[in-house]
Design a protein around this motif. Structure first.
Motif, PDB file in Angstrom:
ATOM      1  N   ASP A   1      68.499  40.121 -20.856  1.00 21.14           N
ATOM      2  CA  ASP A   1      67.085  40.359 -20.577  1.00 21.14           C
ATOM      3  C   ASP A   1      66.277  39.939 -21.795  1.00 21.14           C
ATOM      4  O   ASP A   1      66.681  40.174 -22.933  1.00 21.14           O
ATOM      5  N   LYS A   2      65.143  39.327 -21.556  1.00 17.63           N
ATOM      6  CA  LYS A   2      64.221  39.017 -22.646  1.00 17.63           C
ATOM      7  C   LYS A   2      62.916  39.740 -22.363  1.00 17.63           C
ATOM      8  O   LYS A   2      62.598  40.027 -21.215  1.00 17.63           O
ATOM      9  N   GLY A   3      62.186  40.052 -23.408  1.00 12.77           N
ATOM     10  CA  GLY A   3      60.946  40.788 -23.194  1.00 12.77           C
ATOM     11  C   GLY A   3      59.960  40.611 -24.324  1.00 12.77           C
ATOM     12  O   GLY A   3      60.320  40.238 -25.440  1.00 12.77           O
ATOM     13  N   ILE A   4      58.719  40.892 -24.015  1.00 11.03           N
ATOM     14  CA  ILE A   4      57.627  40.875 -24.985  1.00 11.03           C
ATOM     15  C   ILE A   4      56.937  42.226 -24.910  1.00 11.03           C
ATOM     16  O   ILE A   4      56.589  42.690 -23.823  1.00 11.03           O
ATOM     17  N   ASP A   5      56.748  42.866 -26.059  1.00 12.68           N
ATOM     18  CA  ASP A   5      56.049  44.142 -26.141  1.00 12.68           C
ATOM     19  C   ASP A   5      54.780  43.955 -26.955  1.00 12.68           C
ATOM     20  O   ASP A   5      54.783  43.245 -27.961  1.00 12.68           O
ATOM     21  N   LEU A   6      53.713  44.614 -26.546  1.00 14.10           N
ATOM     22  CA  LEU A   6      52.448  44.597 -27.290  1.00 14.10           C
ATOM     23  C   LEU A   6      51.975  46.024 -27.507  1.00 14.10           C
ATOM     24  O   LEU A   6      52.088  46.862 -26.615  1.00 14.10           O
ATOM     25  N   LYS A   7      51.448  46.280 -28.696  1.00 12.24           N
ATOM     26  CA  LYS A   7      50.874  47.595 -29.000  1.00 12.24           C
ATOM     27  C   LYS A   7      49.513  47.362 -29.668  1.00 12.24           C
ATOM     28  O   LYS A   7      49.397  46.552 -30.583  1.00 12.24           O
ATOM     29  N   PHE A   8      48.486  48.074 -29.185  1.00 16.29           N
ATOM     30  CA  PHE A   8      47.124  47.913 -29.675  1.00 16.29           C
ATOM     31  C   PHE A   8      46.612  49.214 -30.282  1.00 16.29           C
ATOM     32  O   PHE A   8      46.756  50.275 -29.681  1.00 16.29           O
ATOM     33  N   ARG A   9      46.009  49.132 -31.449  1.00 15.65           N
ATOM     34  CA  ARG A   9      45.409  50.307 -32.090  1.00 15.65           C
ATOM     35  C   ARG A   9      44.048  50.564 -31.448  1.00 15.65           C
ATOM     36  O   ARG A   9      43.200  49.682 -31.369  1.00 15.65           O
ATOM     37  N   LEU A  10      43.832  51.787 -30.992  1.00 16.97           N
ATOM     38  CA  LEU A  10      42.552  52.190 -30.407  1.00 16.97           C
ATOM     39  C   LEU A  10      41.702  52.950 -31.418  1.00 16.97           C
ATOM     40  O   LEU A  10      40.486  52.800 -31.434  1.00 16.97           O
ATOM     41  N   LEU A  11      42.338  53.810 -32.217  1.00 17.37           N
ATOM     42  CA  LEU A  11      41.645  54.575 -33.263  1.00 17.37           C
ATOM     43  C   LEU A  11      42.478  54.522 -34.532  1.00 17.37           C
ATOM     44  O   LEU A  11      43.706  54.497 -34.485  1.00 17.37           O
ATOM     45  N   GLU A  12      41.802  54.543 -35.691  1.00 16.40           N
ATOM     46  CA  GLU A  12      42.493  54.540 -36.971  1.00 16.40           C
ATOM     47  C   GLU A  12      42.316  55.876 -37.663  1.00 16.40           C
ATOM     48  O   GLU A  12      41.231  56.449 -37.639  1.00 16.40           O
ATOM     49  N   GLU A  13      43.365  56.355 -38.285  1.00 21.93           N
ATOM     50  CA  GLU A  13      43.384  57.687 -38.883  1.00 21.93           C
ATOM     51  C   GLU A  13      42.286  57.877 -39.930  1.00 21.93           C
ATOM     52  O   GLU A  13      41.680  58.937 -40.006  1.00 21.93           O
ATOM     53  N   GLN A  14      42.005  56.868 -40.734  1.00 19.67           N
ATOM     54  CA  GLN A  14      40.989  57.009 -41.782  1.00 19.67           C
ATOM     55  C   GLN A  14      39.587  57.230 -41.210  1.00 19.67           C
ATOM     56  O   GLN A  14      38.774  57.914 -41.791  1.00 19.67           O
TER      57      GLN A  14
ATOM     58  N   LEU B   1      59.153  40.349 -29.823  1.00 17.11           N
ATOM     59  CA  LEU B   1      59.959  39.533 -28.924  1.00 17.11           C
ATOM     60  C   LEU B   1      61.370  40.095 -28.990  1.00 17.11           C
ATOM     61  O   LEU B   1      61.902  40.301 -30.085  1.00 17.11           O
ATOM     62  N   ARG B   2      61.979  40.318 -27.831  1.00 23.27           N
ATOM     63  CA  ARG B   2      63.276  41.007 -27.808  1.00 23.27           C
ATOM     64  C   ARG B   2      64.214  40.330 -26.814  1.00 23.27           C
ATOM     65  O   ARG B   2      63.805  39.896 -25.739  1.00 23.27           O
ATOM     66  N   TYR B   3      65.484  40.237 -27.207  1.00 24.98           N
ATOM     67  CA  TYR B   3      66.532  39.715 -26.335  1.00 24.98           C
ATOM     68  C   TYR B   3      67.618  40.779 -26.256  1.00 24.98           C
ATOM     69  O   TYR B   3      68.172  41.174 -27.277  1.00 24.98           O
TER      70      TYR B   3
ATOM     71  N   TYR C   1      65.687  41.230 -32.153  1.00 25.61           N
ATOM     72  CA  TYR C   1      64.241  41.328 -32.002  1.00 25.61           C
ATOM     73  C   TYR C   1      63.524  40.753 -33.218  1.00 25.61           C
ATOM     74  O   TYR C   1      64.071  40.671 -34.307  1.00 25.61           O
ATOM     75  N   ALA C   2      62.319  40.340 -32.971  1.00 24.30           N
ATOM     76  CA  ALA C   2      61.416  39.881 -34.027  1.00 24.30           C
ATOM     77  C   ALA C   2      60.077  40.546 -33.769  1.00 24.30           C
ATOM     78  O   ALA C   2      59.553  40.501 -32.657  1.00 24.30           O
ATOM     79  N   SER C   3      59.531  41.208 -34.782  1.00 22.68           N
ATOM     80  CA  SER C   3      58.230  41.856 -34.627  1.00 22.68           C
ATOM     81  C   SER C   3      57.228  41.185 -35.555  1.00 22.68           C
ATOM     82  O   SER C   3      57.574  40.782 -36.670  1.00 22.68           O
ATOM     83  N   MET C   4      56.013  41.051 -35.072  1.00 21.77           N
ATOM     84  CA  MET C   4      54.960  40.402 -35.827  1.00 21.77           C
ATOM     85  C   MET C   4      53.699  41.249 -35.772  1.00 21.77           C
ATOM     86  O   MET C   4      53.317  41.729 -34.712  1.00 21.77           O
ATOM     87  N   GLN C   5      53.079  41.434 -36.915  1.00 24.44           N
ATOM     88  CA  GLN C   5      51.810  42.150 -36.998  1.00 24.44           C
ATOM     89  C   GLN C   5      50.732  41.080 -37.141  1.00 24.44           C
ATOM     90  O   GLN C   5      50.347  40.706 -38.241  1.00 24.44           O
TER      91      GLN C   5
END
Length: 166
Positions: free
Chosen positions: A102-115, A82-84, A69-73
Motif C-alpha cells: 500500500d502507498k499513501g500520502i498524509d497531510l496535517k494542517f495547523r489551525l491554531l498555534e500555541e503561542q 509519503l508512505r509505503y 516513509y518520508a516526511s516533509m515540513q
C-alpha cells in the motif's frame, strides 16, 4: 468498571513522567515521529510540527507491517508524509507469493498555534493518495505544561476504529 476508566487508570502514570530531567532541554525541537512517519506518539498523531523545511526519512517494522516513509515540513502550517507499507499477513493476489503493498500520502494542517491561541490545533487527512486501507481524518489539540506535553484528539476511519467516510 468501564473499559475507559480502566484505560485511564493504567495510562495516568504515563502523563506524569517528564520527558527529560535536564533543565536545559528544549521540547520545541525534539518531536518524535509516529510509526507511520508523521510527528506523533507511537501510532497517534499530535498537533506538533517539525521545523519549517525539515525532511525526515525512516523505517518502521511492527508485525505484520513494514513501512518506509518520508516526511516533509513544506510550510510552518503543513506536514506531508509519503508512505509505503508492506502487509506480510496477506498475499498481493490470490496464489501470489508477493506480500500485500500500500502507498499513501498524509497531510496535517495547523489551525491554531500555541503561542497565539494557547493550544496547538491541527486537522489531518491520512492515506488520501493511496488505496484507502489506512484512511482516516482527525482533529487533535496539543498543550505543553512545563516539560509535559498533552494531546487529545478525535479521529474517524482507522483512527476511529471502524469504517471510513466514503
Amino acid at each position: 468498571m468501564s473499559r475507559f476508566v480502566l484505560y485511564l487508570i493504567l495510562l495516568a502514570p504515563c502523563f506524569l513522567l517528564s520527558t527529560k530531567a535536564d533543565t536545559e532541554f528544549s521540547v520545541s525541537n525534539h518531536y518524535s515521529q509516529a510509526t507511520n512517519g508523521g510527528i506523533g506518539l507511537v501510532q497517534t498523531p499530535t498537533a506538533r510540527f517539525a521545523k519549517d523545511g525539515e525532511f525526515g526519512f525512516g523505517v518502521s517494522s511492527e508485525a505484520p507491517w513494514n513501512r518506509l516513509y518520508a516526511s516533509m515540513q513544506f510550510f510552518p502550517w503543513m506536514e506531508a508524509v509519503l508512505r509505503y507499507t508492506e502487509g506480510t499477513y496477506l498475499p498481493y493476489n490470490r496464489g501470489s507469493s508477493q506480500t500485500w503493498k500500500d502507498k499513501g500520502i498524509d497531510l496535517k494542517f495547523r489551525l491554531l498555534e500555541e503561542q497565539n491561541a494557547g493550544i496547538n490545533l491541527a486537522l489531518g487527512l491520512s492515506d488520501i493518495g493511496g488505496t484507502g486501507a489506512y484512511s482516516s481524518e482527525y482533529i487533535v489539540a496539543s498543550k505543553r505544561f512545563d516539560k509535559i506535553d498533552w494531546s487529545i484528539g478525535l479521529g474517524w476511519g482507522r483512527l476511529g476504529g471502524v469504517d471510513h467516510f466514503s
